[in-house]
Scaffold this motif. Sequence first.
Motif, short mmCIF file in Angstrom:
data_model
loop_
_atom_site.label_atom_id
_atom_site.label_comp_id
_atom_site.label_asym_id
_atom_site.label_seq_id
_atom_site.Cartn_x
_atom_site.Cartn_y
_atom_site.Cartn_z
N ILE A 326 2.14 8.91 2.61
CA ILE A 326 2.07 9.47 1.25
C ILE A 326 2.05 10.99 1.31
O ILE A 326 2.67 11.67 0.48
CB ILE A 326 0.84 8.93 0.51
N ASP A 327 1.33 11.55 2.28
CA ASP A 327 1.29 13.01 2.45
C ASP A 327 2.70 13.55 2.68
O ASP A 327 3.11 14.55 2.08
CB ASP A 327 0.37 13.36 3.61
N ARG A 328 3.45 12.88 3.56
CA ARG A 328 4.82 13.33 3.84
C ARG A 328 5.69 13.23 2.59
O ARG A 328 6.50 14.12 2.31
CB ARG A 328 5.43 12.49 4.97
N MET A 329 5.53 12.13 1.83
CA MET A 329 6.32 11.95 0.62
C MET A 329 6.04 13.05 -0.40
O MET A 329 6.96 13.64 -0.99
CB MET A 329 6.02 10.58 0.00
N LEU A 330 4.75 13.35 -0.61
CA LEU A 330 4.37 14.36 -1.59
C LEU A 330 4.79 15.76 -1.16
O LEU A 330 5.25 16.56 -1.97
CB LEU A 330 2.87 14.31 -1.85
N THR A 331 4.64 16.06 0.12
CA THR A 331 5.03 17.37 0.63
C THR A 331 6.54 17.56 0.49
O THR A 331 7.02 18.62 0.06
CB THR A 331 4.61 17.53 2.10
N THR A 332 7.30 16.51 0.83
CA THR A 332 8.76 16.57 0.68
C THR A 332 9.13 16.71 -0.79
O THR A 332 10.01 17.51 -1.16
CB THR A 332 9.41 15.31 1.27
N ALA A 333 8.47 15.92 -1.64
CA ALA A 333 8.76 15.97 -3.08
C ALA A 333 8.46 17.35 -3.64
O ALA A 333 9.24 17.88 -4.46
CB ALA A 333 7.94 14.92 -3.81
N TYR A 334 7.35 17.96 -3.22
CA TYR A 334 7.00 19.29 -3.71
C TYR A 334 8.09 20.30 -3.35
O TYR A 334 8.50 21.12 -4.18
CB TYR A 334 5.66 19.74 -3.12
N GLY A 335 8.60 20.21 -2.13
CA GLY A 335 9.69 21.10 -1.72
C GLY A 335 10.95 20.88 -2.54
O GLY A 335 11.62 21.83 -2.96
#
Length: 459
Positions: A326-335
């Motif tokens: 989930i952390d990876r998904m959110l970080t990618t989404a934020y970018g």
Amino acid sequence: MIRASLQPTASREYNVIGKSVGERLQALRQQRDMTVPQLSGPELPEEEVKAIERDVRDPDAAELRILAERLDCSPAFLGQGITDRQVAVLYSRTDRAEAALRAGEVRKAGQELARLGAEPALGFLPDLRRRVGYGSALALEAADNRPAAIEQLRTLLEEACSVRAETAAALADTEVELREQRISIALALCRCHCEVGEVQAAVQVGEEALEREEPLGWTDRLVELASTLLAAYIERGDRERMTQFATELLEEADRIRSPRAIVAASWNSAIVAHILGDLLEADHLSNRAMRLQATLDDPLAAGRLRMCMAEYALQHAPEDLDIEKIDRMLTTAYGELTAASAHPSDIASCLLSLARLDLLRGRPDRALDRGLKTVEQGVELVGPVAVEAHQLLAQIYQALGRVEEAVAAQTEAARELERMEALRRASEAWIAVADLYDGAGRPEQGHAALRRALACAAL
């Protein structure tokens, strides 16, 4: 799409520019060696043509199109002396303004669309006028002026649904384009209502549009509209309706076999599955949506989809959560969202989800810092993102043992849900307020909160 018919030659064109409609009509008729009886017909009698030529009365849009077609010129040229070249310039300016809006240049796009909206020639180009108005409304939404966007979209939708618009589209053979415009306007209006928390208004717009458009057949855009309506059912907390509607929507999307439609239907249907606790179905639908979205060239939609799937996994499946994923998904989404110049509320929602992740990792201080910064630095929060922010802050304060601040934050969430008319969810929020009061040893305030919960439930 037909933009304009052929005009007269340049030398003759000059002779009719600057004249009245009647003078242009007479000059063009004479240039073509046509008589008034040849120009008239059952839908426009001879005496009416003569009255228009004498400037006794002005032709309406339908009559102008009939006359323009018989004279082999555009309605804009006959009505105002606007040439093909000028019409082409207007279309080119609109194309560039829409491209700027897609690129996130909101102010530049909004200013140009406002200038285009003031062009008199748009009165004779209804399809372009709606395009300009729709783009202007999207620019207002992106600039966080949703009330103005809603007002403009309402006016546009009323005009696009009028008999006059349908008649003009039939005469110009642009019924398909008009329908797509109508669906897009209704979709944006439904979304804007939902974003400011006017959930009941969003439902009404979506249901009326679906009732109007469904008999004409399903398209990608109509599935996207229906998915937006499903999001409104989710915000309203209507479990029975959203469950049934999600099933129907997936069936229609699968039937037309369009990746864009399947992404739209799977997106919010995955959220419904999360809410209902069917995590296998939620995972299947979200993976399906993201897999198909990757085939479409839309980074903003990809970022929003990724963020949305991560958010609902956080909210509805914390026990089985893969925190690192989930952390990876959110970080990618934020970018993706920041690179695509997403709306500030989308970016705020993504940051709030990262704060929620901090809380799940047992880092309430870091979660509070991130959450407060998001609220303080972001746009004025209203609607669903405001509820999300207040409820998250309530959870963080509770984890920190700061009960009074937790009560205040949860109360704000309950009040916002009441304002949104999401009464079932408001009732649940007031029960949470009552629980916080009871835990703090303040039963009287807890009873008052329960009474508010019961009042919402009764309504």
